[in-house]
Write a protein that holds these residues in place. Structure first.
Motif, mmCIF file in Angstrom:
data_model
loop_
_atom_site.group_PDB
_atom_site.id
_atom_site.type_symbol
_atom_site.label_atom_id
_atom_site.label_comp_id
_atom_site.label_asym_id
_atom_site.label_seq_id
_atom_site.Cartn_x
_atom_site.Cartn_y
_atom_site.Cartn_z
ATOM 1 N N CYS A 83 0.853 -1.195 0.000
ATOM 2 C CA CYS A 83 0.000 0.000 0.000
ATOM 3 C C CYS A 83 0.891 1.247 0.000
ATOM 4 O O CYS A 83 1.710 1.435 0.902
ATOM 5 N N VAL A 84 0.730 2.094 -1.015
ATOM 6 C CA VAL A 84 1.564 3.295 -1.138
ATOM 7 C C VAL A 84 0.829 4.491 -0.538
ATOM 8 O O VAL A 84 -0.307 4.775 -0.943
ATOM 9 N N VAL A 85 1.427 5.151 0.446
ATOM 10 C CA VAL A 85 0.807 6.338 1.069
ATOM 11 C C VAL A 85 1.764 7.523 0.970
ATOM 12 O O VAL A 85 2.977 7.346 0.797
ATOM 13 N N GLU A 86 1.192 8.730 1.086
ATOM 14 C CA GLU A 86 2.016 9.932 0.997
ATOM 15 C C GLU A 86 2.893 10.096 2.216
ATOM 16 O O GLU A 86 4.051 10.480 2.139
ATOM 17 N N ASP A 87 2.299 9.800 3.383
ATOM 18 C CA ASP A 87 2.895 10.276 4.612
ATOM 19 C C ASP A 87 2.692 9.266 5.734
ATOM 20 O O ASP A 87 1.776 8.449 5.682
ATOM 21 N N VAL A 88 3.529 9.341 6.765
ATOM 22 C CA VAL A 88 3.393 8.424 7.891
ATOM 23 C C VAL A 88 2.014 8.580 8.552
ATOM 24 O O VAL A 88 1.415 7.595 8.989
ATOM 25 N N ALA A 89 1.497 9.815 8.597
ATOM 26 C CA ALA A 89 0.179 10.034 9.190
ATOM 27 C C ALA A 89 -0.885 9.239 8.436
ATOM 28 O O ALA A 89 -1.825 8.706 9.047
ATOM 29 N N ASP A 90 -0.734 9.121 7.108
ATOM 30 C CA ASP A 90 -1.692 8.348 6.307
ATOM 31 C C ASP A 90 -1.558 6.863 6.612
ATOM 32 O O ASP A 90 -2.553 6.143 6.691
ATOM 33 N N ALA A 142 -2.879 4.461 -2.156
ATOM 34 C CA ALA A 142 -3.766 5.112 -1.183
ATOM 35 C C ALA A 142 -3.306 6.551 -0.994
ATOM 36 O O ALA A 142 -3.030 6.993 0.113
ATOM 37 N N LEU A 143 -3.212 7.280 -2.103
ATOM 38 C CA LEU A 143 -2.786 8.680 -2.023
ATOM 39 C C LEU A 143 -4.004 9.559 -1.781
ATOM 40 O O LEU A 143 -5.139 9.160 -2.068
ATOM 41 N N VAL A 164 3.140 -4.996 -12.405
ATOM 42 C CA VAL A 164 2.334 -5.468 -11.289
ATOM 43 C C VAL A 164 0.939 -4.860 -11.422
ATOM 44 O O VAL A 164 0.807 -3.743 -11.948
ATOM 45 N N PRO A 165 -0.104 -5.575 -11.020
ATOM 46 C CA PRO A 165 -1.435 -4.955 -11.020
ATOM 47 C C PRO A 165 -1.485 -3.802 -10.015
ATOM 48 O O PRO A 165 -0.926 -3.914 -8.912
ATOM 49 N N ILE A 166 -2.146 -2.722 -10.411
ATOM 50 C CA ILE A 166 -2.219 -1.519 -9.561
ATOM 51 C C ILE A 166 -3.681 -1.195 -9.307
ATOM 52 O O ILE A 166 -4.505 -1.265 -10.222
ATOM 53 N N SER A 167 -4.012 -0.857 -8.042
ATOM 54 C CA SER A 167 -5.374 -0.419 -7.757
ATOM 55 C C SER A 167 -5.293 0.872 -6.960
ATOM 56 O O SER A 167 -4.222 1.289 -6.529
ATOM 57 N N SER A 168 -6.441 1.513 -6.826
ATOM 58 C CA SER A 168 -6.438 2.696 -5.955
ATOM 59 C C SER A 168 -7.683 2.653 -5.098
ATOM 60 O O SER A 168 -8.630 1.916 -5.390
ATOM 61 N N LEU A 169 -7.695 3.438 -4.002
ATOM 62 C CA LEU A 169 -8.856 3.454 -3.107
ATOM 63 C C LEU A 169 -10.083 3.924 -3.879
ATOM 64 O O LEU A 169 -9.980 4.759 -4.767
ATOM 65 N N ALA A 170 -11.254 3.377 -3.543
ATOM 66 C CA ALA A 170 -12.496 3.816 -4.175
ATOM 67 C C ALA A 170 -12.794 5.245 -3.769
ATOM 68 O O ALA A 170 -12.489 5.665 -2.648
#
Lengths: 197, 197
Positions: A83-90, A142-143, A164-170
Motif C-alpha cells: 500500500c503506497v501512502v504519501e505520509d506516515v500520518a496516512d 492510497a494517495l 504489477v497490477p495496480i489499484s487505488s482506493l475507491a
C-alpha cells in the motif's frame, strides 16, 4: 530573571508545533507547569526517549524505533500486497481502520513542480525496487484525493505499468456523509462508480 | 514492537495539552520526530529544566523559577500599585501591554459556589494581608468581564472597603472593534461610560 527565560523559550518552542500558535502555546505551558509531576516531567522524559530512539524504517519509511519497522518485520503481514501512502500520518490512519494486512511504502510527500519535488525525493525508485525484489502481487495507491496526490498516483502507475497490477482506493460518498454537504466532484465520482445493489 | 509504544505514549500525553486532541497530537508528534535535532531534543531538555525549576511566586502567585518572582523582586516596580488578576495567563497579558509598572496578585481562579471555590482557595486572605503590609495605595481589579470575574471583583471590593482605593479596568468598545459585532452589554457599558471629547 535569567531563568524566567526558560519558560519563554519553552513557549517559543511549543508555538512551533503544528496546531499551536503563541497564545495556545502559552496556555499549554501554563497547563504543563501546573501539572509538573503528572504531565511535564513524564513528557520531558518520553520526548528524550523518543528523540533517542525514533527513526524512519529503512524499508518503508514508517516512523518506528527500530531500523526495520514493526510492520515490515511482522511475518503475519502479507508481503504480496503493498500500500503506497504519501505520509506516515496516512499510514497510521490506514492502520487505525485495522483492515489492511499487507505492507506499506511511505513516499514522504507528493510530486510538486512548484516545490521542485521530483521522483527521487519521494522514494519512488525504492518503490520500483521493492516491487521487483519482494514479489509484490498488487500495489494499492492510497494517495490523498487531491490534485497533487492524484498526479503522483498517475506517475507511479506509469512507472509500474506492466510490472504489477495496480489499484487505488475507491472514491465516493464517505460513510455518514450527506449529499447536500458534498462537493460536486465527489458526487460525480460516486455516480460514475455506482454499483448495482 | 515494545518501543513503538513510546511513540504512542507520547501522542497520548501530548493529547492532554489544552488545544490539542488525538489527531493534532499525532500531527505534532510526527512533526517532532521529523525534527529530532532542531525541535524534539531541545524541547525535551527545556521541559526537564522547567519541570525542575518552575514554581509559583510565594508573594504574588506568578509562575517563575525563583521563590519570589522577577516582578516582585524588581525594585523599579512600584509597590504602591497592586493589580489583581484571576490567572497567570492574565498577568502575562497585562505584561505584554507593557503599560503597568506596579505589582500583581494572582487569585488563581474566581469564586464559584458550584465548584465550591471560596475565598480561602483564591489567595484572597493573602491579598488582604499584602494591602496592609506592603503600603499599597491603589488596588486595580483586572478580573475578566465575566459573571464569575465580576462577582469575585465585588467580593474583593467588599473585603478591602475603606482600607485602600479600588479601581477596575474600563469597559467599552475594544480598539479596532466594530459596533455591529459587539454584544448589547458592551455597547450599554460603553454608552454609560461615554467621555466628552
Amino acid at each position: 530573571m535569567a531563568d524566567r527565560d526558560d519558560i519563554d523559550a519553552l513557549i517559543a518552542l511549543m508555538a512551533r508545533l503544528p496546531g499551536l500558535g503563541p497564545r495556545s502555546a502559552r496556555r499549554a505551558v501554563l497547563h504543563l507547569v501546573r501539572r509538573r509531576g503528572s504531565l511535564l516531567t513524564p513528557l520531558a522524559e518520553l520526548m528524550a526517549t523518543v528523540a533517542d530512539s525514533a527513526r524512519e524504517c529503512l524499508t518503508c519509511g514508517n516512523v518506528d524505533t527500530a531500523e526495520i519497522c514493526g510492520i515490515c518485520r511482522d511475518p503475519k503481514r502479507s508481503s504480496s500486497l503493498l500500500c503506497v501512502v504519501e505520509d506516515v500520518a496516512d499510514l497510521w490512519a490506514m492502520e487505525r481502520s485495522g483492515q489492511f494486512r499487507g505492507r506499506y511504502h511511505v513516499l514522504g510527500g507528493t510530486l510538486s513542480a512548484l516545490d521542485s519535488v521530483g521522483p527521487d525525493e519521494l522514494r519512488i525508485p525504492k518503490l520500483v525496487d521493492r516491487v521487483s525484489s519482494e514479489g509484490v502481487e498488487e500495489v494499492i495507491l492510497a494517495l490523498n484525493a487531491t490534485i497533487d496526490g492524484q498526479t503522483t498516483a498517475h506517475y507511479i502507475a506509469d512507472q509500474l505499468e506492466g510490472r504489477v497490477p495496480i489499484s487505488s482506493l475507491a472514491q465516493g460518498v464517505p460513510i455518514g456523509g450527506e449529499l447536500d454537504y458534498l462537493d460536486d466532484g465527489t458526487i460525480t465520482a460516486a455516480l460514475n462508480a455506482r454499483r448495482r445493489v
